[in-house]
Design an enzyme around this catalytic site. Structure first.
Site, PDB file in Angstrom:
ATOM      1  N   ASP A   1       9.196  14.441  -4.513  1.00 42.11           N
ATOM      2  CA  ASP A   1       9.629  13.237  -4.797  1.00 42.11           C
ATOM      3  C   ASP A   1      11.081  12.947  -5.036  1.00 42.11           C
ATOM      4  O   ASP A   1      11.473  11.633  -4.772  1.00 42.11           O
ATOM      5  CB  ASP A   1       9.113  13.224  -6.475  1.00 42.11           C
ATOM      6  CG  ASP A   1       9.380  11.957  -7.082  1.00 42.11           C
ATOM      7  OD1 ASP A   1       9.103  10.912  -6.435  1.00 42.11           O
ATOM      8  OD2 ASP A   1       9.036  11.575  -8.453  1.00 42.11           O
TER       9      ASP A   1
ATOM     10  N   ARG B   1       0.119  15.488 -11.343  1.00 40.46           N
ATOM     11  CA  ARG B   1      -0.830  14.503 -10.782  1.00 40.46           C
ATOM     12  C   ARG B   1      -1.303  14.919  -9.441  1.00 40.46           C
ATOM     13  O   ARG B   1      -0.764  15.990  -8.554  1.00 40.46           O
ATOM     14  CB  ARG B   1      -0.067  13.265 -10.703  1.00 40.46           C
ATOM     15  CG  ARG B   1       1.109  13.208  -9.963  1.00 40.46           C
ATOM     16  CD  ARG B   1       2.147  11.582 -10.054  1.00 40.46           C
ATOM     17  NE  ARG B   1       3.384  11.729  -9.570  1.00 40.46           N
ATOM     18  CZ  ARG B   1       4.245  11.940 -10.187  1.00 40.46           C
ATOM     19  NH1 ARG B   1       4.475  12.216 -11.562  1.00 40.46           N
ATOM     20  NH2 ARG B   1       5.525  11.833  -9.465  1.00 40.46           N
TER      21      ARG B   1
ATOM     22  N   GLN C   1      -3.935   3.912  -2.156  1.00 45.47           N
ATOM     23  CA  GLN C   1      -3.086   3.233  -3.408  1.00 45.47           C
ATOM     24  C   GLN C   1      -2.695   1.849  -3.006  1.00 45.47           C
ATOM     25  O   GLN C   1      -1.944   1.504  -1.777  1.00 45.47           O
ATOM     26  CB  GLN C   1      -1.799   3.970  -3.423  1.00 45.47           C
ATOM     27  CG  GLN C   1      -2.403   5.401  -4.284  1.00 45.47           C
ATOM     28  CD  GLN C   1      -2.558   5.487  -5.641  1.00 45.47           C
ATOM     29  OE1 GLN C   1      -1.669   5.532  -6.371  1.00 45.47           O
ATOM     30  NE2 GLN C   1      -3.831   5.716  -5.764  1.00 45.47           N
TER      31      GLN C   1
ATOM     32  N   ILE D   1       0.914  -1.206  -0.006  1.00 44.20           N
ATOM     33  CA  ILE D   1      -0.166  -0.089   0.130  1.00 44.20           C
ATOM     34  C   ILE D   1       0.927   1.244   0.040  1.00 44.20           C
ATOM     35  O   ILE D   1       2.108   1.193   0.502  1.00 44.20           O
ATOM     36  CB  ILE D   1      -1.086   0.201   1.290  1.00 44.20           C
ATOM     37  CG1 ILE D   1      -0.209   0.445   2.611  1.00 44.20           C
ATOM     38  CG2 ILE D   1      -1.614  -1.230   1.400  1.00 44.20           C
ATOM     39  CD1 ILE D   1      -1.236   0.946   3.656  1.00 44.20           C
TER      40      ILE D   1
ATOM     41  N   ASP E   1       0.001   5.781  -0.933  1.00 40.37           N
ATOM     42  CA  ASP E   1      -0.812   6.958  -0.531  1.00 40.37           C
ATOM     43  C   ASP E   1      -2.199   6.900   0.216  1.00 40.37           C
ATOM     44  O   ASP E   1      -2.894   6.107  -0.597  1.00 40.37           O
ATOM     45  CB  ASP E   1      -0.712   7.892  -1.478  1.00 40.37           C
ATOM     46  CG  ASP E   1       0.455   8.262  -2.635  1.00 40.37           C
ATOM     47  OD1 ASP E   1       1.373   7.455  -1.989  1.00 40.37           O
ATOM     48  OD2 ASP E   1       0.297   8.713  -3.410  1.00 40.37           O
TER      49      ASP E   1
ATOM     50  N   GLU F   1       4.595  16.137  -5.590  1.00 42.76           N
ATOM     51  CA  GLU F   1       3.487  15.343  -5.347  1.00 42.76           C
ATOM     52  C   GLU F   1       2.434  15.541  -4.444  1.00 42.76           C
ATOM     53  O   GLU F   1       2.894  16.169  -3.443  1.00 42.76           O
ATOM     54  CB  GLU F   1       3.843  13.887  -5.204  1.00 42.76           C
ATOM     55  CG  GLU F   1       4.950  13.367  -6.220  1.00 42.76           C
ATOM     56  CD  GLU F   1       5.399  11.910  -5.894  1.00 42.76           C
ATOM     57  OE1 GLU F   1       5.402  11.002  -7.122  1.00 42.76           O
ATOM     58  OE2 GLU F   1       5.976  11.599  -4.923  1.00 42.76           O
TER      59      GLU F   1
ATOM     60  N   TRP G   1      -4.200   6.806 -10.024  1.00 48.78           N
ATOM     61  CA  TRP G   1      -3.220   7.106  -8.913  1.00 48.78           C
ATOM     62  C   TRP G   1      -3.701   8.045  -8.005  1.00 48.78           C
ATOM     63  O   TRP G   1      -5.086   8.079  -8.096  1.00 48.78           O
ATOM     64  CB  TRP G   1      -2.064   7.721  -9.706  1.00 48.78           C
ATOM     65  CG  TRP G   1      -1.106   6.727 -10.303  1.00 48.78           C
ATOM     66  CD1 TRP G   1      -1.244   5.447 -10.348  1.00 48.78           C
ATOM     67  CD2 TRP G   1       0.222   7.154 -10.868  1.00 48.78           C
ATOM     68  NE1 TRP G   1      -0.194   4.782 -11.070  1.00 48.78           N
ATOM     69  CE2 TRP G   1       0.538   5.712 -11.272  1.00 48.78           C
ATOM     70  CE3 TRP G   1       0.942   8.160 -11.061  1.00 48.78           C
ATOM     71  CZ2 TRP G   1       1.996   5.848 -11.913  1.00 48.78           C
ATOM     72  CZ3 TRP G   1       2.191   7.968 -11.920  1.00 48.78           C
ATOM     73  CH2 TRP G   1       2.531   7.104 -12.140  1.00 48.78           C
TER      74      TRP G   1
HETATM   75  N1  DQQ Z   1       2.157   8.066  -5.469  1.00 44.40           N
HETATM   76  C1  DQQ Z   1       0.990   7.784  -6.416  1.00 44.40           C
HETATM   77  C2  DQQ Z   1       1.185   9.121  -7.118  1.00 44.40           C
HETATM   78  C3  DQQ Z   1       1.795   9.933  -6.436  1.00 44.40           C
HETATM   79  C4  DQQ Z   1       2.930   9.001  -5.583  1.00 44.40           C
HETATM   80  C5  DQQ Z   1       1.183   6.491  -7.317  1.00 44.40           C
HETATM   81  C6  DQQ Z   1       3.135   9.775  -4.375  1.00 44.40           C
HETATM   82  O1  DQQ Z   1       0.054   9.726  -7.702  1.00 44.40           O
HETATM   83  O2  DQQ Z   1       2.480  11.052  -6.876  1.00 44.40           O
HETATM   84  O3  DQQ Z   1       0.956   5.499  -6.634  1.00 44.40           O
HETATM   85  O4  DQQ Z   1       3.567   8.633  -3.484  1.00 44.40           O
END
Ligand code: DQQ
Length: 590
Positions: free
Chosen positions: A275, A186, A79, A61, A63, A241, A122
């Site tokens: 990031d 995103r 996620q 897992i 976000d 992000e 995402w």
């Molecule tokens: N995780 C997602 C993205 C985000 C990133 C993808 C941050 O949308 O930018 O799993 O951990």
């Protein structure tokens, strides 16, 4: 060689092979191990699984997504990789709770299925839109890896569980234009309705190495137009992000505010997740709704030295306004610090931290965080210690609770800061290095003192969380360093089979903004097998560490108070509780 050894040897081969050929760079938001994304999980190792933190029964897992309170339920989407214990195949998993403590897993809310999200569903958010109900906005990835914003609506908004979600055919709602970087666009925030009748949402991005937060406007929540200027951007910070943008009150330090709150007595908070380093920072500042520009306050560092919600293993966080209790609540992902082959062998990776309330500190210079009060319902066996002096070099065991799964609150009385070490100004921006240099065993004047968690009695393994007080030579003000030092946390082999990969055992640290005028400082720690969440000075400084002891586990874990400063320290009060394991009705749905 037993079956598990053979499996492990095979895994090593796969990993070594991968390390030679196949791994994509870190710029790509998560380490990507293509060949392992769908490696099915044979069994789940429970040794380091948490007791009261949110985690699904298995798999990867990351976000937290779309947290919201709706019709009597807290919803948490996140996620999730339904096929393995590394990042990949990402869908929105979905759980609900009436109390933020006991969770029930529902079927996943969204997964890749349309041209605009076939490469991934995402992160994103939920907005409660009057007359329409909850609407998800999220980032989809198309087959060319372009990031696109889309929306989803519940099939039946009257269902408090919000079980089924539909992606309408008039999607997507925003594509990157030619001026933008389509692989860095995103994580739309919860939207808010401004006085001019337009909805706003903020989307994270990057142009070259400049981090950007774009702002989009819409009248009907379907047609979105990018504002002429980003709401904010900052050079040399890389991809932003998971932005989060919300108001806090300058006059009410006890309640949170909803996003559309307008008034002169507010400040705004802009948080971004970087990031490049996988750390976050936030600024406090002013948002002008007419120009849609945000300007950080002059004394709120905007960049790598920025303030953090959490100075430890904490990322991709997201807040929401809980109108049931008028509070803003923060969720955040605490990734594993072990190696990828550890994750595959244990069959799971990633947890969510305990949700925290977010308030502006009365100094108005920073935020303060505190575990939601509901978590106290898990407190079981209890012990209390009062007025206990701890002299230099002393270590006192806290007995009578289960130290591997506990909640501990302690107030230290230090009294005079006369003996505090002089503070070398070059220390200022490197608390992490300072903690490394002056660890829990390095004698000081005032401190190091604090708690030793997840320890063996002979300290073969331990995770100390402590303070060390310095004195500013120019004005004699105290500078209080807080450390959560994972270096001695585990005897486990550090190295994985991948050349650069190793278990991460950082000496996380930060300064605590307190003058300790009354000679006191408090510390609360939530300990849960492989996670140590520490709140210094009532939540002014928060640090989360992930640790993997091999001996200091379950009933063999111990908890101590210690002092390695020449100045004696008094434990004025210490309250510690066993933490029960809540109901997590997670099996089945995932
Ligand atoms: N995780 C997602 C993205 C985000 C990133 C993808 C941050 O949308 O930018 O799993 O951990």
């Amino acid at each position: 060689m037993g079956a598990s050894n053979i499996a492990y040897a095979l895994l090593l081969l796969v990993l070594i092979n991968l390390s030679n050929h196949n791994i994509k760079g870190t710029e790509a938001f998560h380490q990507i191990y293509e060949n392992l994304q769908s490696e099915s999980v044979e069994s789940v190792n429970h040794l380091h699984r948490t007791g009261f933190h949110f985690q699904p029964p298995k798999h990867w897992i990351n976000d937290p997504n779309g947290p919201v309170y709706y019709k009597g339920f807290y919803h948490l989407f996140y996620q999730y990789n339904p096929k393995g214990a590394v990042w990949g195949n990402i869908i929105w998993a979905h759980s609900v709770s009436k109390d933020l403590v006991n969770w029930e897993a529902l079927e996943p809310a969204i997964h890749p299925s349309k041209w605009f999200d076939i490469g991934g569903t995402w992160s994103g958010s939920i907005t409660l839109v009057p007359g329409k109900g909850p609407i998800i906005i999220y980032t989809g990835v198309n087959q060319n890896q372009t990031q696109i914003q889309s929306y989803a609506i519940p099939q039946d908004p009257s269902d408090p569980y919000l079980r089924k979600w539909i992606k309408p055919d008039d999607n997507p709602i925003a594509m990157p234009d030619y001026t933008m970087n389509g692989s860095a666009f995103r994580d739309p925030t919860t939207a808010w309705l401004a006085k001019d009748g337009h909805w706003r949402t903020v989307v994270g991005s990057r142009r070259k190495d400049r981090g950007i937060a774009y702002i989009y406007r819409s009248r009907d929540f379907k047609h979105w137009v990018k504002a002429k200027h980003p709401v904010h951007s900052k050079e040399s910070t890389g991809m932003w992000e998971c932005p989060d943008f919300f108001p806090v009150s300058l006059t009410d330090f006890e309640n949170g505010l909803d996003l559309d709150y307008v008034g002169s007595n507010t400040k705004h908070v802009l948080k971004v997740s970087l990031d490049i380093t996988r750390y976050e920072y936030y600024t406090l500042g002013r948002y002008d709704p007419k120009t849609d520009r945000y300007i950080p306050d002059g004394d709120s560092p905007d960049g790598w030295d920025g303030l953090r919600f959490d100075y430890g293993n904490f990322y991709a966080s997201k807040t929401f306004f809980d109108y049931k209790k008028n509070r803003r609540i923060l969720w955040g992902w605490a990734n594993e610090s072990d190696t990828v082959q550890d994750d595959i062998l244990k069959g799971w990776a990633g947890i969510q931290v305990i949700p925290r309330t977010v308030l502006l500190d009365t100094s108005k210079k920073q935020l303060v965080f505190w575990p939601v009060e509901e978590i106290e319902s898990l407190r079981g066996n209890y012990i209390r210690m009062n007025n206990h002096e701890i002299k230099k070099g002393q270590r006192l065991e806290v007995k009578g609770i289960t130290p591997a799964q506990a909640d501990v609150e302690v107030t230290f009385y230090v009294g005079s800061l006369e003996k505090a070490e002089p503070f070398d100004p070059s220390f200022t921006f490197i608390p992490f290095d300072l903690c490394k240099m002056k660890g829990s065993n390095v004698t000081g004047g005032v401190g190091p003192f604090g708690l030793i968690t997840l320890a063996t009695p002979d300290l073969e393994e331990y995770t100390p969380v402590f303070f060390r007080v310095f004195k500013d030579t120019s004005n004699h003000n105290p500078k209080v360093l807080m450390c959560s030092d994972a270096r001695p946390s585990s005897l486990k082999q550090d190295r994985g089979p991948l050349p650069k990969e190793r278990m991460y055992k950082p000496s996380f640290a930060a300064f605590v903004d307190t003058d300790m005028a009354d000679g006191r400082i408090s510390l609360r720690i939530l300990i849960d097998h492989s996670v140590v969440e520490s709140f210094g000075a009532l939540g002014k400084t928060v640090i989360t560490s992930r640790v993997y002891p091999v001996k200091a586990v379950k009933e063999n874990a111990h908890l101590y108070v210690f002092n390695n400063g020449t100045q004696s320290v008094t434990v004025e009060s210490l309250d510690a509780w066993n933490m029960e394991t809540p109901l997590q009705m997670n099996d089945g749905a995932l």
